[in-house]
Scaffold this motif. Structure first.
Motif, PDB file in Angstrom:
ATOM      1  N   THR A  20     -13.374 -11.046 -16.718  1.00  0.00           N
ATOM      2  CA  THR A  20     -12.816 -11.266 -18.052  1.00  0.00           C
ATOM      3  C   THR A  20     -13.612 -10.618 -19.186  1.00  0.00           C
ATOM      4  O   THR A  20     -12.995 -10.142 -20.151  1.00  0.00           O
ATOM      5  CB  THR A  20     -12.632 -12.775 -18.333  1.00  0.00           C
ATOM      6  N   PRO A  21     -14.964 -10.556 -19.142  1.00  0.00           N
ATOM      7  CA  PRO A  21     -15.661  -9.873 -20.232  1.00  0.00           C
ATOM      8  C   PRO A  21     -15.280  -8.396 -20.354  1.00  0.00           C
ATOM      9  O   PRO A  21     -15.337  -7.823 -21.452  1.00  0.00           O
ATOM     10  CB  PRO A  21     -17.144 -10.033 -19.856  1.00  0.00           C
ATOM     11  N   ASP A  22     -14.876  -7.790 -19.245  1.00  0.00           N
ATOM     12  CA  ASP A  22     -14.498  -6.375 -19.275  1.00  0.00           C
ATOM     13  C   ASP A  22     -13.293  -6.126 -20.175  1.00  0.00           C
ATOM     14  O   ASP A  22     -13.156  -5.048 -20.762  1.00  0.00           O
ATOM     15  CB  ASP A  22     -14.153  -5.877 -17.867  1.00  0.00           C
ATOM     16  N   PHE A  23     -12.411  -7.115 -20.277  1.00  0.00           N
ATOM     17  CA  PHE A  23     -11.173  -6.901 -21.017  1.00  0.00           C
ATOM     18  C   PHE A  23     -11.411  -6.726 -22.520  1.00  0.00           C
ATOM     19  O   PHE A  23     -10.564  -6.184 -23.228  1.00  0.00           O
ATOM     20  CB  PHE A  23     -10.205  -8.071 -20.782  1.00  0.00           C
ATOM     21  N   LEU A  30       0.814  -1.211   0.000  1.00  0.00           N
ATOM     22  CA  LEU A  30       0.000   0.000   0.000  1.00  0.00           C
ATOM     23  C   LEU A  30       0.852   1.268   0.000  1.00  0.00           C
ATOM     24  O   LEU A  30       0.464   2.290  -0.569  1.00  0.00           O
ATOM     25  CB  LEU A  30      -0.939   0.005   1.217  1.00  0.00           C
ATOM     26  N   LYS A  31       2.001   1.187   0.614  1.00  0.00           N
ATOM     27  CA  LYS A  31       2.910   2.341   0.654  1.00  0.00           C
ATOM     28  C   LYS A  31       3.645   2.558  -0.669  1.00  0.00           C
ATOM     29  O   LYS A  31       3.786   3.681  -1.138  1.00  0.00           O
ATOM     30  CB  LYS A  31       3.957   2.147   1.759  1.00  0.00           C
ATOM     31  N   GLU A  32       4.101   1.448  -1.286  1.00  0.00           N
ATOM     32  CA  GLU A  32       5.068   1.583  -2.372  1.00  0.00           C
ATOM     33  C   GLU A  32       4.648   1.008  -3.723  1.00  0.00           C
ATOM     34  O   GLU A  32       5.192   1.414  -4.748  1.00  0.00           O
ATOM     35  CB  GLU A  32       6.391   0.918  -1.955  1.00  0.00           C
ATOM     36  N   TYR A  33       3.689   0.058  -3.736  1.00  0.00           N
ATOM     37  CA  TYR A  33       3.488  -0.701  -4.957  1.00  0.00           C
ATOM     38  C   TYR A  33       2.065  -0.630  -5.526  1.00  0.00           C
ATOM     39  O   TYR A  33       1.609  -1.583  -6.164  1.00  0.00           O
ATOM     40  CB  TYR A  33       3.868  -2.160  -4.714  1.00  0.00           C
ATOM     41  N   THR A  34       1.388   0.458  -5.328  1.00  0.00           N
ATOM     42  CA  THR A  34       0.047   0.570  -5.876  1.00  0.00           C
ATOM     43  C   THR A  34      -0.186   1.953  -6.459  1.00  0.00           C
ATOM     44  O   THR A  34       0.728   2.793  -6.485  1.00  0.00           O
ATOM     45  CB  THR A  34      -1.016   0.218  -4.807  1.00  0.00           C
ATOM     46  N   THR A  35      -1.401   2.193  -6.926  1.00  0.00           N
ATOM     47  CA  THR A  35      -1.727   3.470  -7.551  1.00  0.00           C
ATOM     48  C   THR A  35      -1.915   4.558  -6.490  1.00  0.00           C
ATOM     49  O   THR A  35      -2.143   4.267  -5.312  1.00  0.00           O
ATOM     50  CB  THR A  35      -3.026   3.334  -8.367  1.00  0.00           C
ATOM     51  N   LYS A  36      -1.837   5.801  -6.928  1.00  0.00           N
ATOM     52  CA  LYS A  36      -1.936   6.922  -5.995  1.00  0.00           C
ATOM     53  C   LYS A  36      -3.316   7.025  -5.343  1.00  0.00           C
ATOM     54  O   LYS A  36      -3.446   7.583  -4.251  1.00  0.00           O
ATOM     55  CB  LYS A  36      -1.616   8.227  -6.723  1.00  0.00           C
ATOM     56  N   ASP A  37      -4.333   6.493  -6.013  1.00  0.00           N
ATOM     57  CA  ASP A  37      -5.698   6.607  -5.483  1.00  0.00           C
ATOM     58  C   ASP A  37      -6.135   5.381  -4.682  1.00  0.00           C
ATOM     59  O   ASP A  37      -7.312   5.256  -4.315  1.00  0.00           O
ATOM     60  CB  ASP A  37      -6.696   6.851  -6.619  1.00  0.00           C
ATOM     61  N   ASP A  69     -15.707   0.023 -23.824  1.00  0.00           N
ATOM     62  CA  ASP A  69     -16.161   1.087 -22.920  1.00  0.00           C
ATOM     63  C   ASP A  69     -15.479   0.997 -21.554  1.00  0.00           C
ATOM     64  O   ASP A  69     -15.508   1.950 -20.781  1.00  0.00           O
ATOM     65  CB  ASP A  69     -17.681   1.027 -22.730  1.00  0.00           C
ATOM     66  N   LYS A  70     -14.887  -0.160 -21.249  1.00  0.00           N
ATOM     67  CA  LYS A  70     -14.266  -0.359 -19.939  1.00  0.00           C
ATOM     68  C   LYS A  70     -12.752  -0.488 -19.999  1.00  0.00           C
ATOM     69  O   LYS A  70     -12.068  -0.147 -19.031  1.00  0.00           O
ATOM     70  CB  LYS A  70     -14.858  -1.600 -19.267  1.00  0.00           C
ATOM     71  N   ASN A  95     -12.637   1.839  -8.974  1.00  0.00           N
ATOM     72  CA  ASN A  95     -11.357   2.511  -9.192  1.00  0.00           C
ATOM     73  C   ASN A  95     -10.255   1.498  -9.491  1.00  0.00           C
ATOM     74  O   ASN A  95      -9.457   1.678 -10.420  1.00  0.00           O
ATOM     75  CB  ASN A  95     -10.965   3.338  -7.969  1.00  0.00           C
ATOM     76  N   ALA A  96     -10.202   0.434  -8.680  1.00  0.00           N
ATOM     77  CA  ALA A  96      -9.169  -0.583  -8.870  1.00  0.00           C
ATOM     78  C   ALA A  96      -9.321  -1.272 -10.229  1.00  0.00           C
ATOM     79  O   ALA A  96      -8.333  -1.480 -10.950  1.00  0.00           O
ATOM     80  CB  ALA A  96      -9.231  -1.605  -7.743  1.00  0.00           C
ATOM     81  N   ALA A  97     -10.566  -1.632 -10.578  1.00  0.00           N
ATOM     82  CA  ALA A  97     -10.821  -2.293 -11.852  1.00  0.00           C
ATOM     83  C   ALA A  97     -10.428  -1.387 -13.022  1.00  0.00           C
ATOM     84  O   ALA A  97      -9.815  -1.842 -14.002  1.00  0.00           O
ATOM     85  CB  ALA A  97     -12.286  -2.695 -11.960  1.00  0.00           C
ATOM     86  N   ASN A  98     -10.766  -0.124 -12.914  1.00  0.00           N
ATOM     87  CA  ASN A  98     -10.433   0.824 -13.974  1.00  0.00           C
ATOM     88  C   ASN A  98      -8.922   0.991 -14.121  1.00  0.00           C
ATOM     89  O   ASN A  98      -8.403   1.100 -15.232  1.00  0.00           O
ATOM     90  CB  ASN A  98     -11.079   2.176 -13.682  1.00  0.00           C
ATOM     91  N   ASN A  99      -8.207   0.991 -12.999  1.00  0.00           N
ATOM     92  CA  ASN A  99      -6.756   1.157 -13.062  1.00  0.00           C
ATOM     93  C   ASN A  99      -6.093   0.006 -13.815  1.00  0.00           C
ATOM     94  O   ASN A  99      -5.116   0.214 -14.543  1.00  0.00           O
ATOM     95  CB  ASN A  99      -6.167   1.264 -11.654  1.00  0.00           C
ATOM     96  N   PHE A 100      -6.623  -1.200 -13.657  1.00  0.00           N
ATOM     97  CA  PHE A 100      -6.066  -2.319 -14.413  1.00  0.00           C
ATOM     98  C   PHE A 100      -6.537  -2.274 -15.867  1.00  0.00           C
ATOM     99  O   PHE A 100      -5.732  -2.441 -16.793  1.00  0.00           O
ATOM    100  CB  PHE A 100      -6.458  -3.652 -13.786  1.00  0.00           C
ATOM    101  N   SER A 101      -7.819  -2.037 -16.068  1.00  0.00           N
ATOM    102  CA  SER A 101      -8.384  -2.064 -17.423  1.00  0.00           C
ATOM    103  C   SER A 101      -7.833  -0.959 -18.311  1.00  0.00           C
ATOM    104  O   SER A 101      -7.754  -1.111 -19.533  1.00  0.00           O
ATOM    105  CB  SER A 101      -9.914  -1.962 -17.354  1.00  0.00           C
ATOM    106  N   GLN A 102      -7.454   0.151 -17.697  1.00  0.00           N
ATOM    107  CA  GLN A 102      -6.869   1.260 -18.465  1.00  0.00           C
ATOM    108  C   GLN A 102      -5.342   1.218 -18.448  1.00  0.00           C
ATOM    109  O   GLN A 102      -4.672   2.192 -18.800  1.00  0.00           O
ATOM    110  CB  GLN A 102      -7.377   2.588 -17.912  1.00  0.00           C
ATOM    111  N   GLU A 103      -4.798   0.096 -18.013  1.00  0.00           N
ATOM    112  CA  GLU A 103      -3.350  -0.154 -18.005  1.00  0.00           C
ATOM    113  C   GLU A 103      -2.568   0.877 -17.184  1.00  0.00           C
ATOM    114  O   GLU A 103      -1.471   1.288 -17.548  1.00  0.00           O
ATOM    115  CB  GLU A 103      -2.825  -0.255 -19.436  1.00  0.00           C
ATOM    116  N   LYS A 104      -3.171   1.222 -16.047  1.00  0.00           N
ATOM    117  CA  LYS A 104      -2.469   2.078 -15.088  1.00  0.00           C
ATOM    118  C   LYS A 104      -1.830   1.241 -13.983  1.00  0.00           C
ATOM    119  O   LYS A 104      -1.112   1.769 -13.139  1.00  0.00           O
ATOM    120  CB  LYS A 104      -3.453   3.080 -14.472  1.00  0.00           C
ATOM    121  N   ALA A 105      -2.129  -0.051 -13.969  1.00  0.00           N
ATOM    122  CA  ALA A 105      -1.548  -0.986 -13.004  1.00  0.00           C
ATOM    123  C   ALA A 105      -1.352  -2.327 -13.697  1.00  0.00           C
ATOM    124  O   ALA A 105      -2.118  -2.690 -14.601  1.00  0.00           O
ATOM    125  CB  ALA A 105      -2.442  -1.133 -11.783  1.00  0.00           C
ATOM    126  N   ALA A 106      -0.348  -3.072 -13.258  1.00  0.00           N
ATOM    127  CA  ALA A 106       0.022  -4.309 -13.955  1.00  0.00           C
ATOM    128  C   ALA A 106      -0.684  -5.551 -13.450  1.00  0.00           C
ATOM    129  O   ALA A 106      -0.762  -6.554 -14.160  1.00  0.00           O
ATOM    130  CB  ALA A 106       1.534  -4.513 -13.848  1.00  0.00           C
TER     131      ALA A 106
END
Length: 433
Positions: free
Chosen positions: A285-288, A250-257, A292-293, A265-276
């Motif tokens: 899986t259908p979201d990928f 939580l301190k070092e290896y995640t998104t700022k939000d 729109d997502k 928020n978490a799902a969007n960060n992965f789907s928009q390639e802001k997190a690995a």
């Protein structure tokens, strides 16, 4: 006098004719077998952008086609999982739960405690065809003190998804150990991306899947703990190890939000390639493939992996309850519940929401397998898993789940130690008694 008497007789005749008409009409309705519709109430958060929204709509529409002449399902749409849980908990406190309720996040415990939850075992045992569709394992998983208060509609196998291109750029592969997992996080960070799509809001879902996996793969004692329902004491080495690692993540290896983030928020960060990496189930899986997502072509860039030490979350969903003692409503609600959890609905949930069916009676077509390689890979990986365990949502008391939203930010900011957080989780568990 004669005129008045005549009018009186005429009035009586007319009344008799009208009354006869009403009686005849009533008898005609009885003869035709028409009855008033039984109304049952059903709240759902599977609406809007939710991964299961399309499947939910199809199942309800099909039920209405089949039973609409006798049952009216009054659907209340709630905007999110959290809104659903909060409202159901308020209604449970006043014994006003709707007729059909999903028992997630401790709602089932409150429904049992307030006496609204109906034991479904005799009804299930009395319908062999339906019982075969849900299977003995799913029934056994939801038994409590010899009673069956809820029925699952899906089986959960949960690993984590990862962005293959981000992994390639960082020069890493899915980790075999937790030390390697943490090393991978650092390499991803050094390559310029946030490693993890974590969240501390709501039920801290994506974060707690990782926490539960650290605990569940920590030898025999940790695995036993993550397969224990309603543990009273969280101050053990496996939990403290997990919280120590979560503090660093939580301190070092995640998104700022991540602090305060909701699932969306978490799902969007992965789907928009802001997190690995995101810890989540196959329903995502259908979201990928949804433009729109997710970023275009994301589905081709996503892989699925077991947790380090060959761990996987393997369990049945809590599922649905009947929460009414009214005979007509209870019968109608049971018809809806059977439809919602039976083979037809399981197939819809598989094909439109990526939810795994309860038994092998619902088979994946070759076309489905071709279009959903991640789910096929996940099922194959599950057969190789050495550690299987439930997640915290299933095992922990609702009072414990309620404190994560406050404790995780304090942990991340260094306001509390992992040991202190474990103590506070134990204190929260005691409050459920």
């Amino acid at each position: 006098m004669k005129g008045k008497g005549y009018r009186k007789i005429l009035s009586l005749v007319l009344v008799g004719i009208i009354s006869s008409g009403f009686i005849a009409c009533s008898k005609t309705e009885q003869a035709s077998g028409k009855k008033d519709k039984v109304k049952i109430t059903y709240p759902t958060y599977r609406v809007g952008a939710h991964a299961s929204a399309a499947a939910e709509k199809e199942i309800i529409d099909e039920f209405n086609k089949k039973y609409g002449d006798e049952i009216e399902v009054v659907v209340e749409e709630l905007p999110s999982d959290q809104a659903y849980v909060e409202k159901m908990k308020v209604l449970a406190a006043s014994k006003q739960l709707p007729d059909i309720v999903e028992g997630k996040n401790g709602i089932i415990d409150l429904a049992i405690k307030n006496g609204q939850a109906v034991d479904l075992l005799s009804t299930v045992n009395g319908d062999e065809a339906y019982k075969a569709e849900i299977g003995e394992e799913a029934i056994k998983a939801n038994m409590r003190d010899g009673k069956l208060y809820s029925i699952a509609n899906a089986r959960q196998l949960i690993g984590y998804f990862y962005n293959k291109e981000m992994f390639k750029k960082a020069g890493i592969n899915p980790a075999k150990t937790w030390d390697e997992f943490m090393s991978n996080n650092q390499k991803l960070k050094d390559s310029g991306v946030a490693p993890l799509a974590l969240m501390t809001g709501e039920n801290a879902w994506t974060s707690n899947l990782i926490l539960g996996s650290i605990i569940g793969t920590d030898g025999e004692s940790g695995n036993k703990f993550m397969n224990t329902m309603k543990p009273a004491d969280y101050s053990n080495p496996s939990v403290i190890k997990g919280l120590t690692m979560m503090q660093k993540m939580l301190k070092e290896y995640t998104t700022k939000d991540a602090i305060g983030a909701m699932y969306a928020n978490a799902a969007n960060n992965f789907s928009q390639e802001k997190a690995a990496i995101i810890a989540n189930g196959p329903w995502m899986t259908p979201d990928f493939s949804d433009k729109d997502k997710s970023k275009e072509g994301l589905a081709d860039r996503v892989g699925v992996a077991l947790y380090p030490e060959d761990g996987i979350v393997s369990q049945y969903e809590i599922g649905y309850m009947v929460c009414t003692s009214d005979k007509a409503k209870s019968d109608a609600a049971m018809k809806f519940l059977k439809f919602k959890t039976g083979a037809y609905a399981q197939k819809v949930m598989l094909e439109k929401a990526g939810a795994l069916p309860l038994t092998d009676k619902v088979e994946m077509s070759e076309d489905y397998k071709k279009k959903n390689p991640l789910i096929v890979d996940l099922i194959k990986l599950s057969s190789e898993a050495k550690h299987k365990y439930s997640n915290l949502d299933n095992t922990a008391n609702p009072t414990v789940m309620d404190v994560f939203a406050k404790l995780y930010p304090d942990l991340a900011l260094g306001n509390i130690t992992p040991e202190k957080m474990a103590e506070k989780m134990t204190e929260a568990a005691a409050k459920s008694k």
